[in-house]
Scaffold this motif. Structure first.
Motif, PDB file in Angstrom:
ATOM      1  N   CYS A  88     -35.706  -3.352   6.137  1.00  0.00           N
ATOM      2  CA  CYS A  88     -34.748  -3.146   7.231  1.00  0.00           C
ATOM      3  C   CYS A  88     -35.439  -2.679   8.505  1.00  0.00           C
ATOM      4  O   CYS A  88     -34.801  -2.103   9.384  1.00  0.00           O
ATOM      5  CB  CYS A  88     -33.691  -2.119   6.814  1.00  0.00           C
ATOM      6  SG  CYS A  88     -34.393  -0.507   6.384  1.00  0.00           S
ATOM      7  N   GLY A  89     -36.754  -2.897   8.604  1.00  0.00           N
ATOM      8  CA  GLY A  89     -37.486  -2.485   9.788  1.00  0.00           C
ATOM      9  C   GLY A  89     -38.110  -1.114   9.694  1.00  0.00           C
ATOM     10  O   GLY A  89     -38.645  -0.605  10.685  1.00  0.00           O
ATOM     11  N   SER A  90     -38.088  -0.501   8.513  1.00  0.00           N
ATOM     12  CA  SER A  90     -38.635   0.855   8.406  1.00  0.00           C
ATOM     13  C   SER A  90     -40.144   0.877   8.619  1.00  0.00           C
ATOM     14  O   SER A  90     -40.683   1.817   9.211  1.00  0.00           O
ATOM     15  CB  SER A  90     -38.276   1.479   7.059  1.00  0.00           C
ATOM     16  OG  SER A  90     -38.871   0.784   5.981  1.00  0.00           O
ATOM     17  N   THR A  91     -40.840  -0.152   8.130  1.00  0.00           N
ATOM     18  CA  THR A  91     -42.287  -0.215   8.350  1.00  0.00           C
ATOM     19  C   THR A  91     -42.589  -0.457   9.819  1.00  0.00           C
ATOM     20  O   THR A  91     -43.527   0.114  10.381  1.00  0.00           O
ATOM     21  CB  THR A  91     -42.921  -1.324   7.490  1.00  0.00           C
ATOM     22  OG1 THR A  91     -42.595  -1.089   6.120  1.00  0.00           O
ATOM     23  CG2 THR A  91     -44.439  -1.340   7.645  1.00  0.00           C
ATOM     24  N   MET A  92     -41.763  -1.290  10.462  1.00  0.00           N
ATOM     25  CA  MET A  92     -41.940  -1.525  11.888  1.00  0.00           C
ATOM     26  C   MET A  92     -41.719  -0.253  12.686  1.00  0.00           C
ATOM     27  O   MET A  92     -42.465   0.057  13.622  1.00  0.00           O
ATOM     28  CB  MET A  92     -40.969  -2.616  12.346  1.00  0.00           C
ATOM     29  CG  MET A  92     -41.207  -3.125  13.750  1.00  0.00           C
ATOM     30  SD  MET A  92     -42.673  -4.183  13.862  1.00  0.00           S
ATOM     31  CE  MET A  92     -43.932  -3.008  14.381  1.00  0.00           C
ATOM     32  N   LEU A  93     -40.698   0.509  12.305  1.00  0.00           N
ATOM     33  CA  LEU A  93     -40.442   1.781  12.986  1.00  0.00           C
ATOM     34  C   LEU A  93     -41.616   2.732  12.793  1.00  0.00           C
ATOM     35  O   LEU A  93     -42.091   3.347  13.757  1.00  0.00           O
ATOM     36  CB  LEU A  93     -39.153   2.419  12.452  1.00  0.00           C
ATOM     37  CG  LEU A  93     -38.830   3.824  12.968  1.00  0.00           C
ATOM     38  CD1 LEU A  93     -38.668   3.833  14.484  1.00  0.00           C
ATOM     39  CD2 LEU A  93     -37.567   4.376  12.296  1.00  0.00           C
TER      40      LEU A  93
END
Length: 319
Positions: A88-93
């Protein structure tokens, strides 16, 4: 106060060792390596080749040693926990936040999960132990470091109430995404929590019987339902929580999170965070061109998931 002359400078506890009914802590030397990899365990892997970590003996202490030592080190300020539903984009965040030299960004540290899921300590001892480990992970090793941010594992949403008791003033962020996109991402390569019995079912509040009667594909949907419900339950009882929806755009996610934790980063640090969003979350040398999912529908009943997703969005608007 600095850690320059501290005997444990650049040493961190990184895993638990159980022997003869007792729990010990194994330590790792970081040298000058920062936590800039997509996942904490990748940083650990890099450090293992250092001479201090490749000896025939291991550096081990008792839990009590670690707790005592934690009060002697200088740590940066813990600014927030990031909970997420996976893919859900946690690594991107976390990668975006890691670009700031002011941040120490810990992404899914195994030792935190080991402590939270351990049944070898009572809750009081676990609380002191966990705080001591977090202190070492947030050890100030470079002069520019000021803030510690921790991204937890997806299933740690079920520990949110316990963690709130330990950190009553800490901002908690809940990151999520359209459920169809989450599950289509897992179709490409399933995370361990989406495969039945790789993690004990009681981690998610389900029974072994439920696992046995549900289909393989629907199991992932059930886990996601539990995450979404966990988010909703926590939202409804906590005053220091914010929701972050990947589908609002990652630039908005980063901006909202930074505002939520109330840190005034210099403008150039913010720009570095936004620039990182242009690259792939797990490979900063590759451009991110968006997710590509197959068009065919998944053999999954999305009715409850979609209802929970809509309810979560509506709850966010109401807060």
């Amino acid at each position: 106060m600095e850690n320059v002359n501290h005997p444990l400078l650049n040493w961190i506890p990184y895993k638990l060792v159980e022997k003869d009914g007792e729990v010990y802590v194994e330590w790792l030397y970081l040298a000058d390596i920062k936590y800039t990899d997509p996942f904490f365990d990748e940083t650990i892997g890099k450090c293992k080749s250092h001479a201090y970590n490749s000896q025939s003996f291991k550096v081990v202490s008792t839990v009590e040693n670690l707790i005592d030592w934690s009060s002697t080190i200088f740590t940066v300020e813990l600014k927030g926990f990031v909970f997420h539903v996976s893919r859900c984009g946690s690594t991107m965040l976390s990668q975006s936040l890691a670009t700031s030299s002011e941040n120490i960004m810990v992404s899914e540290a195994s030792i935190i999960d080991e402590i939270l899921r351990s049944d070898l300590f009572n809750l009081d001892k676990k609380a002191v132990f966990l705080k001591a480990v977090i202190a070492f992970l947030g050890q100030k090793r470079f002069s520019e470091q000021q803030y510690l941010i921790i991204k937890l594992d997806a299933w740690h949403i079920f520990k949110a109430n316990y963690l709130r008791e330990l950190f009553p003033e800490l901002p908690f962020a809940l990151l999520y995404r359209n459920p169809s996109e989450v599950l289509k991402s897992h179709q490409k390569m399933k995370g361990m929590h989406m495969v039945p019995n790789l993690l004990p079912p009681d981690v998610f509040g389900i029974t072994a019987n439920e696992v046995n009667v549900i289909g393989f594909q629907q199991y992932g949907a059930l886990i996601l339902e539990k995450y979404f419900q966990g988010f909703l339950d926590f939202y409804e009882t906590d005053q220091n929580v914010t929701g972050l929806n990947y589908n609002d755009g990652m630039r908005n996610v980063v901006a909202k999170f930074v505002s939520f934790i109330d840190v005034n980063y210099p403008e150039d640090e913010i720009e570095k965070m936004y620039e990182r969003l242009k690259k792939h979350s797990k490979n900063e040398n590759a451009l991110f061109e968006g997710d590509s999912f197959k068009d065919e529908a998944l053999p999954i009943d999305f009715a409850k998931l979609n209802m929970l997703y809509e309810k979560l969005n509506n709850t966010l608007v109401a807060i």
